[in-house]
Design a protein around this motif. Structure first.
Motif, PDB file in Angstrom:
ATOM      1  N   TRP A 168      -2.599  -2.909  -7.122  1.00  0.00           N
ATOM      2  CA  TRP A 168      -3.794  -3.268  -7.176  1.00  0.00           C
ATOM      3  C   TRP A 168      -4.250  -4.503  -7.924  1.00  0.00           C
ATOM      4  O   TRP A 168      -5.050  -5.479  -7.744  1.00  0.00           O
TER       5      TRP A 168
ATOM      6  N   LEU B 192      -2.408  -7.368  -6.261  1.00  0.00           N
ATOM      7  CA  LEU B 192      -3.414  -7.675  -5.207  1.00  0.00           C
ATOM      8  C   LEU B 192      -4.305  -8.735  -5.670  1.00  0.00           C
ATOM      9  O   LEU B 192      -4.727  -9.826  -4.812  1.00  0.00           O
TER      10      LEU B 192
ATOM     11  N   GLU C 188      -4.317 -12.669  -4.740  1.00  0.00           N
ATOM     12  CA  GLU C 188      -5.475 -13.310  -3.656  1.00  0.00           C
ATOM     13  C   GLU C 188      -6.159 -14.396  -4.432  1.00  0.00           C
ATOM     14  O   GLU C 188      -6.680 -15.410  -3.695  1.00  0.00           O
TER      15      GLU C 188
ATOM     16  N   SER D 237      -8.304  -6.726   1.523  1.00  0.00           N
ATOM     17  CA  SER D 237      -8.442  -5.501   0.335  1.00  0.00           C
ATOM     18  C   SER D 237      -9.150  -4.308   0.826  1.00  0.00           C
ATOM     19  O   SER D 237      -8.859  -3.315   0.475  1.00  0.00           O
TER      20      SER D 237
ATOM     21  N   LYS E 153      -7.892  -0.353   1.332  1.00  0.00           N
ATOM     22  CA  LYS E 153      -8.764   0.727   0.763  1.00  0.00           C
ATOM     23  C   LYS E 153      -8.908   1.808   1.777  1.00  0.00           C
ATOM     24  O   LYS E 153      -8.728   2.943   1.386  1.00  0.00           O
TER      25      LYS E 153
ATOM     26  N   CYS F 224     -12.143  -3.344  -4.940  1.00  0.00           N
ATOM     27  CA  CYS F 224     -12.778  -4.315  -3.558  1.00  0.00           C
ATOM     28  C   CYS F 224     -13.872  -5.024  -4.158  1.00  0.00           C
ATOM     29  O   CYS F 224     -13.805  -6.141  -3.541  1.00  0.00           O
TER      30      CYS F 224
ATOM     31  N   ILE G  82     -12.962  -8.117  -6.398  1.00  0.00           N
ATOM     32  CA  ILE G  82     -12.142  -9.054  -5.473  1.00  0.00           C
ATOM     33  C   ILE G  82     -13.068  -9.800  -4.617  1.00  0.00           C
ATOM     34  O   ILE G  82     -13.213 -10.951  -4.719  1.00  0.00           O
TER      35      ILE G  82
END
Length: 305
Positions: A86, A89, A93, A122, A126, A276, A279
């Motif tokens: 994560w 990730l 991004e 994302s 999840k 999330c 992000i």
């Protein structure tokens, strides 16, 4: 995940939420009952010539501690790998959007479109890992046509990644990206694909059931018979010592079981909602979009989910 400020060591001894004590309370209560039974019938089974000593429990306890250590290490390794995925990730991004903004500084429409797909990826991941419905979040984030196609797919997260690749491919066909710059952005899509595959591997490959079953049976049998070995020396102190020893083994077992699935919603699992949310806030801020979603904060138990 528990997010607590630094505490005095004495106060930490009394923390309830976030510990595994709530999950093993009933099992500890059963151990107390077994201790009481051992005290009551001690004279009776001593007259029968039954002498259960602490020696075999000492040897078995060492073996159980070693195997519990291995299992906790395996479970914690899954937790660490999931957190690293994560983290990758988030980095991938942000990097992809930054590269796109640097390459096409005036194309704000495409910046926002790409950011929507990244944010949707994302949130969809999840929901996939937690087996929850992504409809509300994807409807909030995506254009209607893309939403309909993604939500109709049996694998929506992978479909989001496919449409994201299509959007970048359109920029290349329009001549806005050279082969070199397209390859640079495509490498970040590959990183997202690796994150998706890595998370799916962890979620779909639990610790072998037989290994867990054998260990749990041994632990429960050990904790059940332990009072009968202690009672000859400890008598009325047997429940206190037995529960303390049982707490150690049962809590290790319960913690390993909790960490085995790092994508769940238990107190010690990864805070995927908060990640999330971070992000989404990061990508929207990079595009100067306002207002930003409210920052998720720990609840009254210092818990992020």
């Amino acid at each position: 995940m528990i997010i607590r400020p630094n505490q005095h060591w004495f106060l930490r001894l009394f923390d309830w939420h976030g510990s595994v004590l709530s999950k093993i309370t009933f099992r500890l209560f059963l151990n107390i009952l077994m201790s009481i039974v051992a005290i009551i019938i001690y004279q009776w089974y001593e007259q029968l010539g039954i002498h259960l000593t602490i020696a075999p429990f000492s040897l078995l306890g060492i073996a159980i501690a070693i195997f519990l250590g291995f299992r906790n290490s395996a479970s914690y390794s899954r937790f660490v790998e999931a957190r690293m995925l994560w983290g990758t990730l988030l980095i991938a991004e942000r990097t992809l959007l930054r590269q796109l903004k640097n390459l096409l500084p005036e194309d704000k429409k495409n910046h926002e479109e790409i950011a929507k797909y990244l944010i949707a990826f994302s949130w969809s991941l999840k929901h996939q890992l937690r087996n929850t419905d992504p409809t509300a979040d994807l409807y909030r984030i995506l254009p209607r046509e893309a939403f309909s196609e993604i939500i109709a797919s049996p694998m929506p997260t992978n479909r989001v990644l496919l449409l994201l690749g299509d959007e970048i491919g359109k920029l290349r066909l329009a001549g806005k990206l050279s082969d070199v710059t397209y390859k640079m952005l495509d490498n970040k899509l590959d990183e997202l694909a690796h994150v998706l595959g890595g998370c799916e591997r962890i979620a779909n490959t639990p610790v072998p059931f037989a290994y867990t079953l054998i260990l749990q049976r041994t632990v429960y049998l050990f904790c059940s018979l332990l009072p009968f070995a202690l009672v000859s020396d400890l008598h009325y102190m047997t429940p206190f010592v037995s529960v303390f020893i049982s707490y150690t083994f049962l809590s290790w077992d319960s913690l390993a079981e909790e960490l085995e699935d790092p994508f769940g919603t238990s107190a010690n699992d990864l805070p995927l909602n908060a990640i999330c949310n971070t992000i989404e806030r990061n990508l929207m801020e990079m595009n100067n979009q306002k207002p930003l979603p409210a920052l998720l904060k720990p609840d009254r138990y210092f818990n992020l989910i």
